[in-house]
Design an enzyme around this catalytic site. Structure first.
Site, PDB file in Angstrom:
ATOM      1  N   CYS A   7       0.816  -1.220   0.000  1.00 38.94           N
ATOM      2  CA  CYS A   7       0.000   0.000   0.000  1.00 38.94           C
ATOM      3  C   CYS A   7       0.848   1.269   0.000  1.00 38.94           C
ATOM      4  O   CYS A   7       0.583   2.214  -0.749  1.00 38.94           O
ATOM      5  CB  CYS A   7      -0.941   0.006   1.204  1.00 38.94           C
ATOM      6  SG  CYS A   7      -0.160  -0.443   2.764  1.00 38.94           S
ATOM      7  N   HIS A  25      -2.944   6.408   4.727  1.00 39.85           N
ATOM      8  CA  HIS A  25      -1.499   6.490   4.929  1.00 39.85           C
ATOM      9  C   HIS A  25      -0.987   7.844   4.435  1.00 39.85           C
ATOM     10  O   HIS A  25      -1.369   8.289   3.348  1.00 39.85           O
ATOM     11  CB  HIS A  25      -0.773   5.406   4.117  1.00 39.85           C
ATOM     12  CG  HIS A  25      -0.891   4.023   4.681  1.00 39.85           C
ATOM     13  ND1 HIS A  25      -1.525   3.730   5.863  1.00 39.85           N
ATOM     14  CD2 HIS A  25      -0.422   2.837   4.199  1.00 39.85           C
ATOM     15  CE1 HIS A  25      -1.447   2.421   6.081  1.00 39.85           C
ATOM     16  NE2 HIS A  25      -0.786   1.859   5.096  1.00 39.85           N
TER      17      HIS A  25
END
Lengths: 354, 354
Positions: A132, A252
């Site tokens: 990711c 994130h």
């Protein structure tokens, strides 16, 4: 079109955090599906999932589950992928794997469609979806590299707990509640559930994601380093990463320092490039306090970039702040986009017509 | 000793978060005090503070408050320092100022005692205490620089809300409670209370600390850049900073990339240097998951360093993770340590004996 009746798609790990997002994305993006098979471990088998108003029962995966499957989307952990992905390929399916099991295998394309869609042509049945943190970074760096070259990347991450799965989200919520109510809670999941020591994540910062490798970097850090070089096709690129877990549920963030291939470029050039980059949204107006933040990126498809600054001492240096929903572009969405690219490039066919 | 009866110490901003810590540190470190004068704005005047089992009433600051004061410790905001510090100096006090008002003034030493205690000799009545994020970083970098040289620093911070004062701590707690109980809360303090836009900090990350300057960096980032060069006496040092606020109450963390002056050094050399550095505690055992974290640094005096790694692509590059209590070494403790250095160097005398 070769898929007028759609494809037989299997989702392996259908009850997990990413699996659930994959199913949502398949529905939301109206992916051409003839049949949807949902698979899991024995423990989760029997659960029911709603897809386009139809109830589908999750089945325990066995090698024969992949008979007739065209596209198999795996997100059930590395060991499950190692066991079942070859079985799916043997039965004619193309596997898109969300785990790290095959990412660094030279036979397996590691793909972010905006960056290296062409790598799909060389596939041998398995395509890997990158980590990711890597996906959102390379999506922002590739257009800059194409315009101005790229020599060096130093990234420090600010990663959400959902990257560690549903149990980690639960742990953050339970701990936060306990601390606010001045109760005790024994940490049990983060940073790595299978390791001995667990640390408080609520109101804390943990500079460890995944286990440590022998060189003192974590596996997460080594993934970012190695996957970035592979996806961008730049083994010579200097890349370093420090990966850190925060008390954030989803989204994130990354503080990224780069050195590009020219000293003739200013911030507005970089902004111009990112404004026109696929999958990227520029959010960079310091004068009106506009910059990316995880709370605003959750549920959105794009990679958000802001805080772009020229280094004050290094002629080719720039800094930026990159945020994305780690469950979407960082996982489920990129997986589906890979499948869409395979269709677009004519690299997958529906067995009903074969 | 020239201070056998101790000094007359004044604390300006005695009711604030840092002022309270300063009073605690004076007591805890048994600082030689003859008389303690506690000062504040009119709004906080009249509050009572316990010091060594004695109740002291906080008084509203006026220029005459500094008559007879030997050492005045300021932490009530830049404009208060600009107004009252010269008044204190005029009356013979030495001012140690916690705000940014005088830090970059070439007449004013900017001091972290472990790094540049000698700079105190050149003082003209005012000594500046650096920014919290800068202090902990230079404390860790100076011993490395002394041993191996230092060419470049790139830091990304993970800063706690207490750096923005008591109102920001309150905002984090209120927001966290509201989100857990699925209630609405309107952000009102962070990132900068005096600006128009305020963002959620609970379960979020805000890449803005202090206002933006014209070059796209925030004042906090420019403080880290300029103060680091000044404290280390290295105008040629390449320094870049990205400063980020997190949902952590106290304890700043920093991901720091450095390039040193030699390629002949390995991680164990750097560890050895830091093991023997004043004010620094090495916490670096990846194999047993030992590294610094804010939740473990709160209330402790030292700067904690861990996650030391050699860059895999840059011969002179190293990465590390630096954590400290931003209210202690980052503010109150360093202030008291400056005062202790002044005494040790014979740079302050008690007026009772003058």
């Amino acid at each position: 079109m070769s898929y007028k009746d759609g494809f037989h798609v299997a989702v392996m790990g259908a009850t997990g955090a990413v699996g659930q997002q994959i199913i949502k994305q398949l529905e939301k993006r109206n992916f051409p599906i003839r049949k949807l098979t949902l698979l899991s471990s024995a423990r989760s088998a029997g659960k029911e999932v709603l897809f386009k108003n139809e109830v589908i029962t999750v089945k325990e995966a066995v090698p024969e589950s992949f008979e007739g499957v065209d596209i198999a989307l795996f997100s059930a952990g590395g060991s499950i992928s190692e066991k079942f992905a070859p079985e799916a390929v043997k039965r004619g399916a193309i596997v898109i794997d969300n785990t790290s099991a095959f990412r660094m295998n030279p036979e397996v394309p590691l793909v972010v469609p905006e960056v290296n869609e062409d790598a799909l042509h060389g596939h041998n049945g398995i395509i890997a979806n990158p980590n990711c943190s890597t996906i959102q970074m390379v999506a922002a760096l590739q257009p800059i590299r194409e315009a101005y070259g790229l020599n060096k990347v130093v990234v420090s991450t600010y990663q959400a707990v959902s990257g560690a799965g549903a149990a980690a989200i639960n742990e953050l919520n339970k701990q936060t509640n306990a601390i606010i109510n001045k109760e005790e809670v024994e940490p049990a999941i983060l940073p790595v559930s299978s390791l001995d020591k667990h640390y408080q994540i609520a109101f804390n910062v943990i500079p460890q994601i995944d286990k440590f490798t022998e060189n003192g970097y974590t596996y997460e850090e080594m993934k970012m380093i190695n996957e970035t070089k592979k996806i961008m096709g730049m083994p010579e690129l200097k890349v370093a990463a420090t990966c850190v877990r925060l008390p954030v549920e989803t989204g994130h963030s990354e503080s990224v320092y780069i050195e590009i291939g020219t000293n003739k470029v200013n911030v507005s050039d970089i902004k111009h490039v990112l404004q026109n980059a696929p999958g990227v949204t520029l959010q960079d107006e310091p004068e009106s306090q506009v910059y990316p933040m995880p709370a605003m990126a959750v549920g959105k498809d794009d990679v958000f970039v802001g805080r772009i600054r020229k280094d004050l001492d290094e002629e080719t240096g720039f800094h930026m702040w990159i945020v994305s929903d780690n469950l979407l572009k960082g996982a489920a969405l990129n997986t589906i986009q890979i499948a869409e690219s395979l269709i677009k490039l004519g690299l997958v066919s529906s067995k009903v017509e074969a």
